[in-house]
Design a protein around this motif. Structure first.
Motif, PDB file in Angstrom:
ATOM      1  N   TRP A 190      36.589  75.609  41.330  1.00 39.91           N
ATOM      2  CA  TRP A 190      36.321  75.871  39.921  1.00 39.91           C
ATOM      3  C   TRP A 190      35.683  77.242  39.752  1.00 39.91           C
ATOM      4  O   TRP A 190      35.463  77.944  40.741  1.00 39.91           O
ATOM      5  CB  TRP A 190      35.470  74.749  39.324  1.00 39.91           C
ATOM      6  CG  TRP A 190      34.036  74.675  39.831  1.00 39.91           C
ATOM      7  CD1 TRP A 190      33.531  75.239  40.961  1.00 39.91           C
ATOM      8  CD2 TRP A 190      32.960  73.998  39.191  1.00 39.91           C
ATOM      9  NE1 TRP A 190      32.206  74.952  41.075  1.00 39.91           N
ATOM     10  CE2 TRP A 190      31.818  74.200  40.007  1.00 39.91           C
ATOM     11  CE3 TRP A 190      32.826  73.258  38.029  1.00 39.91           C
ATOM     12  CZ2 TRP A 190      30.572  73.656  39.670  1.00 39.91           C
ATOM     13  CZ3 TRP A 190      31.583  72.733  37.715  1.00 39.91           C
ATOM     14  CH2 TRP A 190      30.481  72.932  38.520  1.00 39.91           C
TER      15      TRP A 190
ATOM     16  N   ARG B  95      32.129  68.705  32.957  1.00 47.85           N
ATOM     17  CA  ARG B  95      33.068  67.742  32.357  1.00 47.85           C
ATOM     18  C   ARG B  95      32.634  67.352  30.947  1.00 47.85           C
ATOM     19  O   ARG B  95      33.457  67.220  30.048  1.00 47.85           O
ATOM     20  CB  ARG B  95      33.190  66.507  33.251  1.00 47.85           C
ATOM     21  CG  ARG B  95      33.820  66.845  34.594  1.00 47.85           C
ATOM     22  CD  ARG B  95      34.296  65.603  35.307  1.00 47.85           C
ATOM     23  NE  ARG B  95      33.199  64.655  35.493  1.00 47.85           N
ATOM     24  CZ  ARG B  95      33.383  63.389  35.834  1.00 47.85           C
ATOM     25  NH1 ARG B  95      34.606  62.923  35.997  1.00 47.85           N
ATOM     26  NH2 ARG B  95      32.350  62.603  36.009  1.00 47.85           N
TER      27      ARG B  95
ATOM     28  N   THR C  97      39.486  63.636  34.437  1.00 52.84           N
ATOM     29  CA  THR C  97      38.214  63.156  34.975  1.00 52.84           C
ATOM     30  C   THR C  97      37.962  63.723  36.363  1.00 52.84           C
ATOM     31  O   THR C  97      37.015  63.329  37.034  1.00 52.84           O
ATOM     32  CB  THR C  97      38.182  61.625  35.038  1.00 52.84           C
ATOM     33  OG1 THR C  97      39.363  61.176  35.689  1.00 52.84           O
ATOM     34  CG2 THR C  97      38.104  61.016  33.661  1.00 52.84           C
ATOM     35  N   GLU C  98      38.812  64.661  36.780  1.00 50.83           N
ATOM     36  CA  GLU C  98      38.564  65.311  38.074  1.00 50.83           C
ATOM     37  C   GLU C  98      37.161  65.913  38.074  1.00 50.83           C
ATOM     38  O   GLU C  98      36.721  66.486  37.083  1.00 50.83           O
ATOM     39  CB  GLU C  98      39.606  66.426  38.286  1.00 50.83           C
ATOM     40  CG  GLU C  98      39.398  67.200  39.569  1.00 50.83           C
ATOM     41  CD  GLU C  98      40.279  68.457  39.644  1.00 50.83           C
ATOM     42  OE1 GLU C  98      41.307  68.529  38.962  1.00 50.83           O
ATOM     43  OE2 GLU C  98      39.896  69.371  40.395  1.00 50.83           O
ATOM     44  N   LYS C  99      36.483  65.745  39.214  1.00 45.59           N
ATOM     45  CA  LYS C  99      35.189  66.426  39.336  1.00 45.59           C
ATOM     46  C   LYS C  99      35.458  67.698  40.121  1.00 45.59           C
ATOM     47  O   LYS C  99      35.532  67.676  41.347  1.00 45.59           O
ATOM     48  CB  LYS C  99      34.205  65.551  40.106  1.00 45.59           C
ATOM     49  CG  LYS C  99      33.779  64.310  39.364  1.00 45.59           C
ATOM     50  CD  LYS C  99      32.685  63.579  40.120  1.00 45.59           C
ATOM     51  CE  LYS C  99      32.211  62.393  39.333  1.00 45.59           C
ATOM     52  NZ  LYS C  99      32.045  61.191  40.165  1.00 45.59           N
ATOM     53  N   PRO C 100      35.588  68.826  39.414  1.00 45.19           N
ATOM     54  CA  PRO C 100      36.122  70.012  40.088  1.00 45.19           C
ATOM     55  C   PRO C 100      35.209  70.532  41.197  1.00 45.19           C
ATOM     56  O   PRO C 100      35.681  71.243  42.077  1.00 45.19           O
ATOM     57  CB  PRO C 100      36.257  71.028  38.948  1.00 45.19           C
ATOM     58  CG  PRO C 100      35.347  70.554  37.881  1.00 45.19           C
ATOM     59  CD  PRO C 100      35.286  69.069  38.002  1.00 45.19           C
ATOM     60  N   TRP C 101      33.938  70.177  41.167  1.00 45.07           N
ATOM     61  CA  TRP C 101      33.052  70.688  42.212  1.00 45.07           C
ATOM     62  C   TRP C 101      33.207  69.902  43.503  1.00 45.07           C
ATOM     63  O   TRP C 101      32.648  70.280  44.526  1.00 45.07           O
ATOM     64  CB  TRP C 101      31.597  70.663  41.732  1.00 45.07           C
ATOM     65  CG  TRP C 101      31.131  69.312  41.288  1.00 45.07           C
ATOM     66  CD1 TRP C 101      30.480  68.391  42.040  1.00 45.07           C
ATOM     67  CD2 TRP C 101      31.277  68.727  39.995  1.00 45.07           C
ATOM     68  NE1 TRP C 101      30.232  67.265  41.309  1.00 45.07           N
ATOM     69  CE2 TRP C 101      30.702  67.446  40.042  1.00 45.07           C
ATOM     70  CE3 TRP C 101      31.849  69.173  38.795  1.00 45.07           C
ATOM     71  CZ2 TRP C 101      30.683  66.595  38.923  1.00 45.07           C
ATOM     72  CZ3 TRP C 101      31.820  68.330  37.703  1.00 45.07           C
ATOM     73  CH2 TRP C 101      31.252  67.058  37.766  1.00 45.07           C
ATOM     74  N   THR C 102      33.959  68.784  43.464  1.00 43.11           N
ATOM     75  CA  THR C 102      34.130  68.015  44.701  1.00 43.11           C
ATOM     76  C   THR C 102      35.499  68.228  45.323  1.00 43.11           C
ATOM     77  O   THR C 102      35.777  67.696  46.388  1.00 43.11           O
ATOM     78  CB  THR C 102      33.999  66.505  44.430  1.00 43.11           C
ATOM     79  OG1 THR C 102      35.083  66.124  43.577  1.00 43.11           O
ATOM     80  CG2 THR C 102      32.690  66.153  43.776  1.00 43.11           C
ATOM     81  N   THR C 103      36.379  68.981  44.651  1.00 45.05           N
ATOM     82  CA  THR C 103      37.757  69.062  45.153  1.00 45.05           C
ATOM     83  C   THR C 103      38.064  70.427  45.735  1.00 45.05           C
ATOM     84  O   THR C 103      39.223  70.793  45.872  1.00 45.05           O
ATOM     85  CB  THR C 103      38.755  68.779  44.023  1.00 45.05           C
ATOM     86  OG1 THR C 103      38.527  69.712  42.973  1.00 45.05           O
ATOM     87  CG2 THR C 103      38.608  67.385  43.479  1.00 45.05           C
TER      88      THR C 103
ATOM     89  N   TRP D 131      34.930  67.600  27.606  1.00 47.32           N
ATOM     90  CA  TRP D 131      35.168  66.453  26.725  1.00 47.32           C
ATOM     91  C   TRP D 131      34.579  66.712  25.346  1.00 47.32           C
ATOM     92  O   TRP D 131      35.160  66.337  24.329  1.00 47.32           O
ATOM     93  CB  TRP D 131      34.564  65.179  27.320  1.00 47.32           C
ATOM     94  CG  TRP D 131      35.171  64.807  28.638  1.00 47.32           C
ATOM     95  CD1 TRP D 131      36.409  65.151  29.097  1.00 47.32           C
ATOM     96  CD2 TRP D 131      34.552  64.051  29.680  1.00 47.32           C
ATOM     97  NE1 TRP D 131      36.594  64.637  30.360  1.00 47.32           N
ATOM     98  CE2 TRP D 131      35.484  63.954  30.740  1.00 47.32           C
ATOM     99  CE3 TRP D 131      33.307  63.430  29.827  1.00 47.32           C
ATOM    100  CZ2 TRP D 131      35.202  63.281  31.921  1.00 47.32           C
ATOM    101  CZ3 TRP D 131      33.028  62.735  30.998  1.00 47.32           C
ATOM    102  CH2 TRP D 131      33.971  62.677  32.036  1.00 47.32           C
TER     103      TRP D 131
ATOM    104  N   HIS E 109      34.605  70.323  53.264  1.00 45.93           N
ATOM    105  CA  HIS E 109      35.394  69.111  53.017  1.00 45.93           C
ATOM    106  C   HIS E 109      36.642  69.477  52.225  1.00 45.93           C
ATOM    107  O   HIS E 109      36.656  70.457  51.487  1.00 45.93           O
ATOM    108  CB  HIS E 109      34.563  68.087  52.254  1.00 45.93           C
ATOM    109  CG  HIS E 109      33.936  68.645  51.020  1.00 45.93           C
ATOM    110  ND1 HIS E 109      34.413  68.407  49.768  1.00 45.93           N
ATOM    111  CD2 HIS E 109      32.881  69.481  50.871  1.00 45.93           C
ATOM    112  CE1 HIS E 109      33.657  69.043  48.894  1.00 45.93           C
ATOM    113  NE2 HIS E 109      32.738  69.701  49.525  1.00 45.93           N
TER     114      HIS E 109
END
Ligand code: HEM
Ligand code: CU
Lengths: 588, 211
Positions: A554, A303, B8-14, A307, A584
């Motif tokens: 990702w 991230r 602000t997505e945290k791509p490793w958690t979704t 940014w 999950h």
């Protein structure tokens, strides 16, 4: 939110399927073919610019030997070399070439959203190149005004190419900008509207982010170059005085009155500084993906990386006057621009730390793309640090227009993006052609290019500190420059010739491998991003066969604990890894 | 999802999460709208820079305001406002399924725009007839430059208008919902572009009047 390309609607699909050789390879609307057309053209003009730099180096090392390089030619070579390298090679190759190739493949689209306009973009770009090269053959030859084209000298008699040459240069730039705008609308809209299902913004590979933000910068910054080109054409052809002050030409008063050369500088650098990032941001993005893939580790601070790209892009619009410290500006302005310039160093440094931290304890494979990526880290850190020197007014004043500047910008925006370009070509070559290149030749190419380029540009910093001025045809007898400087110039020229010749290794390797290289695995680097998951290699028109991919993760799932392999492609559903469904987050 | 949440997505958690796909027509329409807005961004940058250049040039001692603006500019402005209103009318008609109104509005908009352009050329002639040619003073130079640049953008608009009017005049069958939707979208995009160029013209005119 939207995920399907316009080109994905069925009835359009078969209409666009190319049938003949001509529609397949010449008037092609396929983004991959257009990408290759862009790249080949860019590399071709790049080689012209490389030859020009070789001739300048010969002149600098052996001032009285080459009779065909008089001062006039030297200035013409400088100008064409600089402009070609920055615009017609790097911008065209990174955005027109890699942007075209990677955006649809990495976002999971069938093509760009407006394929026809995309095709037009290439042909208009080719036209701009032809206009540019035509200036070698017009009366007076190409312009010798320096790549910054500053008036009044650019359009005043006495400057090489002040008649035809500069007009063709400005026309070519205007045409280039039209081409870029047509391409740029495609890149931005495709990223925003044509991503496949599941490809959220923050699941996009950093290459796409870098190319996307760079394109936005280009769309907003190129108009400044366009405006200055149009106004300069007016001054020259119609006799207006936008930029031209009252001026005496060989003792005679010209008709110009009251124009402001500084106004041109502001416009030029309002484009010129973002241009640095138009070249750098795609390189940043691509190198992030290559480092992560070849170190088998997720990118550190994804991230922050996104940014930082966005913040750097924004800040790049408020630093332009650091190129004008010697123009006599108000000291408070200088203070402002020095401050903003140094602030850009913060997000840039974050990126550098994150690259290094990605390598830290990674499973580093020293493949050819990885070698070039690491080479980039060296040259970029080097060029970035000297940039901090030049960003400070008091340091810049004595160094301005010396070889220190030449050393700095070649490190940061010459060699660094070129390192990434080579890395990227080697990395995606197997996907583009279906064949592998020769690794040994690739490594030879890397080491000689990297060390050779270093021995060109590192000594230039020293020459600059001695005070050797930039854009000088020859030094003549100048007291403050010691004899030894000339010895160094000779050394630099030998390195430059070496680096130039070594590029033949690259060309031969590529040319040979296209036809004779080993058949490549569809995913030889075991990478996660979508372009490696296409049903065919090289991908066919439409990229994905009957069904678009669906993205579940990702692009950086490398060495995930418990996974069967050390990589998980983006289109792998969680169930495929954990049949028990322990993961999950379920698809819904 | 708001933009901020997206960025602000945290791509490793979704991992594994998917969103629903919208209707392909909505996607196609949004694609064209996005492209138009991005293009208007480029146009804004261009005119912003022209205006900033004029602003800087004004600060220099030899600057004199234009002595007499061509009298036709007022009429031209009314024509361009008329064109914008006609576009708006065409769009409303298209939304309401009123084909006759759509044809009327769309054709009128194009004709009014063409009239505006003719008027601008007459304005140029009025300037040159009184000796206010482009070289005389920098304000004149900017006048020709800015009106020219604005006019060229309208010429581009008219090209798109001409291509669409063929389709508008041909109309669409009652049962051809696809064609009707596509036409409505084209008219909507034209309307946006026309309003925007009117806005730019008003800004330029304002600058001409105050300097
Ligand atoms: C082996 C490769 C290269 C060599 C040997 C080389 C050499 C040179 C030389 C000798 C000059 C003239 C310096 C002077 O007299 O002031 C120059 C200027 C320049 N080079 Fe390169 N260069 C190379 C690659 C590049 C690349 C990749 C770029 C892309 C950014 C680039 C951009 C420029 C620019 C912008 C100028 C300034 C032109 C001007 O002063 O108007 N060069 N280069
Ligand atoms: Cu800069």
């Amino acid at each position: 939110m939207a995920y399907v390309a316009i080109a994905d609607r069925d009835h359009e699909q078969h209409l666009h399927d190319p049938q003949t050789f001509i529609t397949k390879y010449i008037w092609s609307q396929d983004h991959k073919v257009i990408a290759i057309q862009y790249s080949l053209t860019a590399i071709f003009v790049g080689l012209v610019a490389l030859v020009l730099s070789g001739m300048m180096r010969l002149q600098l090392a052996f001032p009285d030997v080459f009779s065909f390089i008089a001062p006039i030619e030297y200035y013409q070579f400088i100008t064409m070399h600089g402009m070609i390298m920055v615009i017609y090679l790097l911008t065209a190759l990174l955005l027109g070439g890699f942007g075209n190739y990677l955006i649809p493949l990495m976002c999971g689209s069938r093509d760009m959203v407006f394929p026809f306009m995309n095709m037009l973009s290439y042909w208009v770009y080719l036209l701009s190149v032809i206009i540019l090269l035509a200036s070698f053959f017009v009366p007076g030859g190409p312009t010798g005004a320096g790549w910054t084209l500053y008036p009044p000298q650019a359009i005043t008699d006495g400057t090489p190419g002040a008649g035809w040459g500069i007009m063709l240069m400005l026309a070519s730039l205007a045409v280039f900008i039209v081409a870029f705008t047509m391409g740029g609308l495609n890149y931005v809209t495709t990223v925003l509207q044509a991503r496949c299902r599941g490809m959220t913004l923050m699941r996009m590979p950093l290459s796409v982010w870098g190319i996307f933000v760079a394109t936005v910068l280009g769309l907003l910054a190129f108009p400044a170059l366009f405006v200055s080109a149009v106004m300069m054409v007016f001054d020259s052809l119609l006799g207006t005085s936008f930029f031209m002050p009252a001026i005496l030409d060989r003792g005679e008063q010209t008709a110009f009155d009251g124009g402001s050369p500084i106004l041109f500088q502001h416009l030029f650098w309002f484009f010129g500084h973002p241009e640095v990032y138009i070249v750098a941001l795609p390189a940043f993005g691509i190198v992030s993906d290559l480092i992560s893939t070849h170190a088998r580790k997720n990118i550190f601070g994804y991230r922050q990386m996104v940014w930082a790209i966005v913040v750097i892009g924004g800040l790049s619009f408020i630093v332009w006057a650091h190129h004008m410290y010697v123009s006599g500006m108000n000291p408070y302005f200088g203070f402002f621009f020095a401050t903003t310039t140094l602030i850009i160093a913060v997000p840039t440094a974050i990126k550098v730390y994150n690259w290094v931290l990605t390598l830290w304890r990674g499973d580093i494979h020293l493949t050819v793309p990885m070698l070039f990526s690491i080479g980039f880290l060296f040259t970029f850190i080097h060029g970035g640090l000297t940039g901090l020197f030049l960003g400070n007014v008091v340091v810049d004043l004595p160094l301005s227009d010396t070889y220190f500047v030449v050393g700095h910008f070649h490190m940061v925006m010459g060699i660094s993006p070129i390192m990434v370009v080579f890395a990227a070509i080697y990395h995606w070559f197997p996907k583009m052609t279906g064949r592998m290149f020769n690794q040994t030749l690739g490594k030879i190419h890397f080491w000689l290019t990297f060390l050779g380029a270093y021995s060109i540009y590192l000594p230039m910093h020293y020459l600059g500190i001695l005070g050797v001025p930039r854009r000088y045809y020859s030094m003549g007898t100048t007291d403050f420059v010691p004899e030894s400087a000339q010895a160094m110039n000779i050394g630099i020229t030998y390195s430059a010739i070496l680096v130039g010749v070594v590029q033949l290794v690259f060309l031969v390797n590529i040319a040979w491998s296209i036809f004779r290289g080993e058949k490549a695995d569809p995913n030889p680097w075991k990478a996660n991003s979508l372009e490696w998951q296409t049903p065919d290699t090289p991908p066919k028109h439409g990229n994905w066969g009957p069904d678009l991919p669906v993205v579940y993760r990702w692009a950086y799932d490398y060495n995930v604990p418990g996974a069967p392999e050390d990589f998980i492609p983006q289109n792998t559903p969680p169930d495929a890894l954990h049949p028990a469904g322990r993961d999950h987050g379920k698809a819904h | 999802m708001s933009l901020l949440r997206k960025l602000t997505e945290k791509p490793w958690t979704t991992t594994g999460q998917l969103e629903e796909l919208p209707d392909p027509y909505v996607i196609a329409a949004n694609t064209k709208r996005t492209a138009l807005f991005v293009f208007l961004g480029v146009v804004s940058s261009l005119f912003f820079l022209f205006v900033m250049a004029q602003h800087q040039r004004e600060a220099l001692p030899d600057w004199q305001p234009i002595t007499a603006l061509p009298s036709i500019l007022g009429l031209n402005t009314l024509l361009l406002i008329g064109a914008s209103l006609a576009m708006q009318y065409a769009k409303a008609a298209a939304d309401g399924g009123n084909l006759a109104g759509l044809k009327r509005g769309f054709v009128a908009a194009g004709l009014l725009t063409a009239a505006f352009l003719v008027g601008q050329v007459i304005g140029w002639q009025q300037m040159t007839a009184t000796g206010q040619v482009i070289q005389v003073n920098p304000a004149n130079a900017f006048f020709f430059l800015l009106t020219g640049a604005h006019g060229l953008h309208l010429v581009g608009g008219l090209y798109v208008w001409a291509r669409n009017s063929v389709r508008v005049l041909r109309g669409f069958g009652q049962d051809d919902a696809d064609q009707a939707r596509e036409l409505r979208l084209s008219v909507e995009l034209c309307t946006t572009y026309w309003h925007y160029l009117l806005l730019i013209w008003l800004v330029l005119l304002g600058l001409l009047l105050v300097t």
